[in-house]
Design a protein around this motif. Structure first.
Motif, PDB file in Angstrom:
ATOM      1  N   THR A  76     -35.078   0.820  27.183  1.00 60.38           N
ATOM      2  CA  THR A  76     -35.494   1.938  28.024  1.00 60.38           C
ATOM      3  C   THR A  76     -36.278   1.447  29.239  1.00 60.38           C
ATOM      4  O   THR A  76     -36.624   0.276  29.349  1.00 60.38           O
ATOM      5  CB  THR A  76     -36.352   2.921  27.206  1.00 60.38           C
ATOM      6  N   CYS A  87     -38.157   8.696  24.341  1.00 61.91           N
ATOM      7  CA  CYS A  87     -37.091   9.439  23.656  1.00 61.91           C
ATOM      8  C   CYS A  87     -36.192  10.143  24.681  1.00 61.91           C
ATOM      9  O   CYS A  87     -34.960  10.165  24.535  1.00 61.91           O
ATOM     10  CB  CYS A  87     -37.687  10.473  22.710  1.00 61.91           C
ATOM     11  N   ALA A  88     -36.814  10.708  25.712  1.00 66.17           N
ATOM     12  CA  ALA A  88     -36.034  11.366  26.758  1.00 66.17           C
ATOM     13  C   ALA A  88     -35.169  10.356  27.500  1.00 66.17           C
ATOM     14  O   ALA A  88     -34.028  10.653  27.888  1.00 66.17           O
ATOM     15  CB  ALA A  88     -36.973  12.077  27.730  1.00 66.17           C
ATOM     16  N   ILE A  91     -31.890   9.628  25.783  1.00 69.17           N
ATOM     17  CA  ILE A  91     -30.877  10.651  26.067  1.00 69.17           C
ATOM     18  C   ILE A  91     -30.257  10.417  27.439  1.00 69.17           C
ATOM     19  O   ILE A  91     -29.048  10.545  27.640  1.00 69.17           O
ATOM     20  CB  ILE A  91     -31.508  12.053  25.982  1.00 69.17           C
ATOM     21  N   LYS A  92     -31.096  10.050  28.395  1.00 68.05           N
ATOM     22  CA  LYS A  92     -30.607   9.799  29.745  1.00 68.05           C
ATOM     23  C   LYS A  92     -29.605   8.641  29.768  1.00 68.05           C
ATOM     24  O   LYS A  92     -28.627   8.647  30.513  1.00 68.05           O
ATOM     25  CB  LYS A  92     -31.788   9.488  30.673  1.00 68.05           C
ATOM     26  N   GLY A  95     -26.905   9.625  26.204  1.00 67.04           N
ATOM     27  CA  GLY A  95     -26.607  10.997  25.813  1.00 67.04           C
ATOM     28  C   GLY A  95     -27.398  11.359  24.558  1.00 67.04           C
ATOM     29  O   GLY A  95     -27.945  10.497  23.878  1.00 67.04           O
ATOM     30  N   ALA A  96     -27.434  12.642  24.255  1.00 65.25           N
ATOM     31  CA  ALA A  96     -28.173  13.094  23.073  1.00 65.25           C
ATOM     32  C   ALA A  96     -27.440  12.640  21.817  1.00 65.25           C
ATOM     33  O   ALA A  96     -26.294  13.040  21.594  1.00 65.25           O
ATOM     34  CB  ALA A  96     -28.316  14.608  23.085  1.00 65.25           C
ATOM     35  N   PRO A  97     -28.061  11.806  20.988  1.00 62.31           N
ATOM     36  CA  PRO A  97     -27.386  11.326  19.788  1.00 62.31           C
ATOM     37  C   PRO A  97     -27.270  12.374  18.689  1.00 62.31           C
ATOM     38  O   PRO A  97     -26.582  12.151  17.686  1.00 62.31           O
ATOM     39  CB  PRO A  97     -28.267  10.153  19.334  1.00 62.31           C
ATOM     40  N   ASP A  99     -28.361  16.981  17.719  1.00 62.94           N
ATOM     41  CA  ASP A  99     -28.858  18.267  18.205  1.00 62.94           C
ATOM     42  C   ASP A  99     -30.377  18.289  18.294  1.00 62.94           C
ATOM     43  O   ASP A  99     -30.953  19.003  19.116  1.00 62.94           O
ATOM     44  CB  ASP A  99     -28.403  19.397  17.266  1.00 62.94           C
ATOM     45  N   ILE A 101     -33.894  15.645  18.158  1.00 69.13           N
ATOM     46  CA  ILE A 101     -34.388  14.265  18.227  1.00 69.13           C
ATOM     47  C   ILE A 101     -35.710  14.187  17.477  1.00 69.13           C
ATOM     48  O   ILE A 101     -36.653  14.927  17.784  1.00 69.13           O
ATOM     49  CB  ILE A 101     -34.597  13.815  19.693  1.00 69.13           C
ATOM     50  N   PRO A 202     -33.417  18.547  22.734  1.00 68.68           N
ATOM     51  CA  PRO A 202     -33.162  17.717  23.924  1.00 68.68           C
ATOM     52  C   PRO A 202     -33.587  18.388  25.225  1.00 68.68           C
ATOM     53  O   PRO A 202     -34.118  17.741  26.129  1.00 68.68           O
ATOM     54  CB  PRO A 202     -31.652  17.479  23.863  1.00 68.68           C
ATOM     55  N   GLN A 206     -36.231  17.195  28.304  1.00 66.80           N
ATOM     56  CA  GLN A 206     -35.926  17.179  29.732  1.00 66.80           C
ATOM     57  C   GLN A 206     -37.020  17.908  30.514  1.00 66.80           C
ATOM     58  O   GLN A 206     -37.486  17.414  31.548  1.00 66.80           O
ATOM     59  CB  GLN A 206     -34.569  17.833  29.993  1.00 66.80           C
TER      60      GLN A 206
END
Length: 268
Positions: A76, A87-88, A91-92, A95-97, A99, A101, A202, A206
């Motif tokens: 990261t 954690c965000a 996702i960036k 992608g969101a692993p 529904d 986190i 997620p 954001q």
């Protein structure tokens, strides 16, 4: 419809209070030493139902250690200021692993696995909640540990004050609320210890990253206060008193306490 969840373990090397903390060896019940990040990974892997378990770090030394014991790493940004931002950033980047986190902080290897299901369920059952996190009423020994650290000028853990709807009013590295002597002497004083675990949507992650760091977040050094100052509801899952002290590794003086609990619980 059921919702999936993935566990992300944020880990950084340059901790102000305890540099290199994820690589600190902790001796288990058999006398074998494993690094803090490996023990945190093992804790996460013991949780049933996780779609994925990922370590999020910006440090090659931590990444190399995770790969050594067979874990999965997402590198990261160096700009991530805390675990929630990390954690965000996962996702960036990928992608969101899942529904939902789940953030299992890398300094909490004694987190009870069963609480993850309750955190995920809290989000599933309460669509208005942005984030859920657990707290346990402190035992007398945990309370004394917190107060002792506070008197010595150390941060021994985080406490949370909760309203009647099980929403967080405030988090602090001080012991809150203030207790008169009679309350402090109880077997389970009315102080709730916040455990290093979060479950987010997620989209809430954001929103969090789009907002600037809040004043209270910066003063306390507690990332979750940004959610409160943004007006996003944080739901607290109250846990029954644990059979052991779920102490986080915040200071070198915590090592013998954690090793004692690993030995008592037969954790290799």
């Amino acid at each position: 419809m059921s919702q999936s969840f993935a566990i992300v373990i944020p880990a950084r090397y340059a901790s102000t209070r305890y540099p290199g903390k994820p690589l600190v060896p902790l001796r288990g019940a058999t006398g074998e030493s494993k690094t803090l990040i490996e023990r945190s990974w093992s804790c996460a892997k013991s949780i049933p139902g996780a779609k994925a378990v990922l370590v999020a770090t910006d440090d090659d030394r931590i990444a190399d250690e995770v790969r050594r014991f067979g874990g999965d790493v997402v590198m990261t940004s160096l700009e991530c200021a805390n675990g929630t931002e990390r954690c965000a950033d996962v996702i960036k980047r990928i992608g969101a692993p899942a529904d939902i986190i789940v953030n299992l902080q890398g300094d909490a290897p004694l987190s009870p696995a069963a609480m993850v299901e309750r955190l995920v369920d809290r989000l599933v059952q309460n669509p208005a909640v942005a984030m859920a996190t657990p707290a346990v009423q402190a035992s007398q020994s945990v309370y004394e540990h917190l107060v002792s650290d506070q008197l010595a000028g150390r941060v021994g853990g985080t406490t949370v004050v909760i309203d009647g709807r099980d929403r967080a009013l405030y988090f602090s590295k001080r012991v809150v609320p203030y207790l008169p002597a009679a309350a402090a002497a109880q077997l389970f004083p009315p102080v709730h210890l916040h455990l290093g675990l979060y479950a987010y949507r997620p989209e809430a992650l954001q929103q969090y990253c789009e907002a600037p760091p809040s004043a209270l977040e910066q003063l306390e050094g507690l990332e979750q206060l940004r959610f409160l100052e943004m007006g996003l509801p944080v739901s607290v899952v109250r846990l029954a008193p644990l059979d052991w002290d779920a102490i986080e590794l915040n200071n070198p003086s915590d090592v013998p306490h954690i090793e004692r609990i690993l030995a008592e619980r037969g954790i290799a």
